[in-house]
Design a protein around this motif. Structure first.
Motif, PDB file in Angstrom:
ATOM      1  N   MET A  19      11.993   7.551  19.230  1.00  0.00           N
ATOM      2  CA  MET A  19      11.802   6.232  18.671  1.00  0.00           C
ATOM      3  C   MET A  19      11.467   6.356  17.183  1.00  0.00           C
ATOM      4  O   MET A  19      10.566   7.102  16.817  1.00  0.00           O
ATOM      5  N   PRO A  20      12.166   5.641  16.305  1.00  0.00           N
ATOM      6  CA  PRO A  20      11.871   5.730  14.875  1.00  0.00           C
ATOM      7  C   PRO A  20      10.511   5.115  14.525  1.00  0.00           C
ATOM      8  O   PRO A  20      10.032   4.212  15.206  1.00  0.00           O
ATOM      9  N   VAL A  21       9.943   5.609  13.447  1.00  0.00           N
ATOM     10  CA  VAL A  21       8.670   5.117  12.944  1.00  0.00           C
ATOM     11  C   VAL A  21       8.944   4.357  11.648  1.00  0.00           C
ATOM     12  O   VAL A  21       9.656   4.840  10.779  1.00  0.00           O
ATOM     13  N   VAL A  22       8.382   3.149  11.532  1.00  0.00           N
ATOM     14  CA  VAL A  22       8.578   2.327  10.334  1.00  0.00           C
ATOM     15  C   VAL A  22       7.220   2.061   9.701  1.00  0.00           C
ATOM     16  O   VAL A  22       6.306   1.564  10.361  1.00  0.00           O
ATOM     17  N   GLY A  23       7.106   2.394   8.420  1.00  0.00           N
ATOM     18  CA  GLY A  23       5.883   2.128   7.681  1.00  0.00           C
ATOM     19  C   GLY A  23       6.143   1.108   6.591  1.00  0.00           C
ATOM     20  O   GLY A  23       7.178   1.155   5.918  1.00  0.00           O
ATOM     21  N   LEU A  24       5.217   0.168   6.430  1.00  0.00           N
ATOM     22  CA  LEU A  24       5.313  -0.841   5.382  1.00  0.00           C
ATOM     23  C   LEU A  24       4.086  -0.718   4.489  1.00  0.00           C
ATOM     24  O   LEU A  24       2.957  -0.913   4.942  1.00  0.00           O
ATOM     25  N   LEU A  25       4.329  -0.370   3.244  1.00  0.00           N
ATOM     26  CA  LEU A  25       3.262  -0.218   2.265  1.00  0.00           C
ATOM     27  C   LEU A  25       3.278  -1.421   1.337  1.00  0.00           C
ATOM     28  O   LEU A  25       4.298  -1.740   0.737  1.00  0.00           O
ATOM     29  N   SER A  26       2.150  -2.100   1.251  1.00  0.00           N
ATOM     30  CA  SER A  26       2.006  -3.236   0.349  1.00  0.00           C
ATOM     31  C   SER A  26       1.167  -2.760  -0.836  1.00  0.00           C
ATOM     32  O   SER A  26       0.081  -2.205  -0.654  1.00  0.00           O
ATOM     33  N   ILE A  27       1.705  -2.943  -2.054  1.00  0.00           N
ATOM     34  CA  ILE A  27       1.032  -2.462  -3.261  1.00  0.00           C
ATOM     35  C   ILE A  27       0.753  -3.637  -4.184  1.00  0.00           C
ATOM     36  O   ILE A  27       1.678  -4.318  -4.628  1.00  0.00           O
ATOM     37  N   GLU A  28      -0.511  -3.863  -4.462  1.00  0.00           N
ATOM     38  CA  GLU A  28      -0.929  -4.901  -5.407  1.00  0.00           C
ATOM     39  C   GLU A  28      -0.960  -4.264  -6.795  1.00  0.00           C
ATOM     40  O   GLU A  28      -1.606  -3.233  -7.004  1.00  0.00           O
ATOM     41  N   ILE A  29      -0.253  -4.893  -7.736  1.00  0.00           N
ATOM     42  CA  ILE A  29      -0.107  -4.327  -9.079  1.00  0.00           C
ATOM     43  C   ILE A  29      -0.597  -5.327 -10.121  1.00  0.00           C
ATOM     44  O   ILE A  29      -0.358  -6.532 -10.001  1.00  0.00           O
ATOM     45  N   HIS A  30      -1.256  -4.794 -11.144  1.00  0.00           N
ATOM     46  CA  HIS A  30      -1.684  -5.589 -12.304  1.00  0.00           C
ATOM     47  C   HIS A  30      -1.020  -4.985 -13.537  1.00  0.00           C
ATOM     48  O   HIS A  30      -1.167  -3.798 -13.807  1.00  0.00           O
ATOM     49  N   VAL A  31      -0.265  -5.814 -14.276  1.00  0.00           N
ATOM     50  CA  VAL A  31       0.442  -5.370 -15.480  1.00  0.00           C
ATOM     51  C   VAL A  31      -0.266  -6.011 -16.682  1.00  0.00           C
ATOM     52  O   VAL A  31       0.103  -7.099 -17.120  1.00  0.00           O
TER      53      VAL A  31
END
Length: 94
Positions: A1-13
């Motif tokens: 079974m494949p593994v799916v990762g979701l990374l959420s990145i909060e960025i300040h420019v």
């Protein structure tokens, strides 16, 4: 079974004086990240000029491999643009 990762990145420019400035920084980052074999999209704060949330997805055979890929994403952003990342959140999708 494949593994799916979701990374959420909060960025300040902080140097962005306009949405165009922010988009230039994001476009550069997204192009570099795609070389890491992940999918990248801006998922929130599109109308704010100094804030952004990126969603990064990776698929693999093992959780360790996916985690390594997503950690490489964070390291690449920090290497090229230190201090942009405010927060990260990793989710595993079933």
């Amino acid at each position: 079974m494949p593994v799916v990762g979701l990374l959420s990145i909060e960025i300040h420019v902080p140097g962005a004086r306009s949405l165009k400035d922010k988009r230039t920084v994001l476009r550069s980052a997204k192009d570099r990240l795609r070389r890491l074999n992940v999918s990248v999209a801006e998922i929130d704060h599109q109308s704010l000029r100094q804030r952004c949330r990126l969603g990064v997805a990776a698929v693999g055979v093992t959780q360790t491999g996916v985690e390594r890929s997503l950690q490489a994403v964070v390291e690449e952003i920090e290497r090229h643009d230190p201090g942009l990342i405010v927060a990260t959140d990793l989710e595993w999708l079933a």
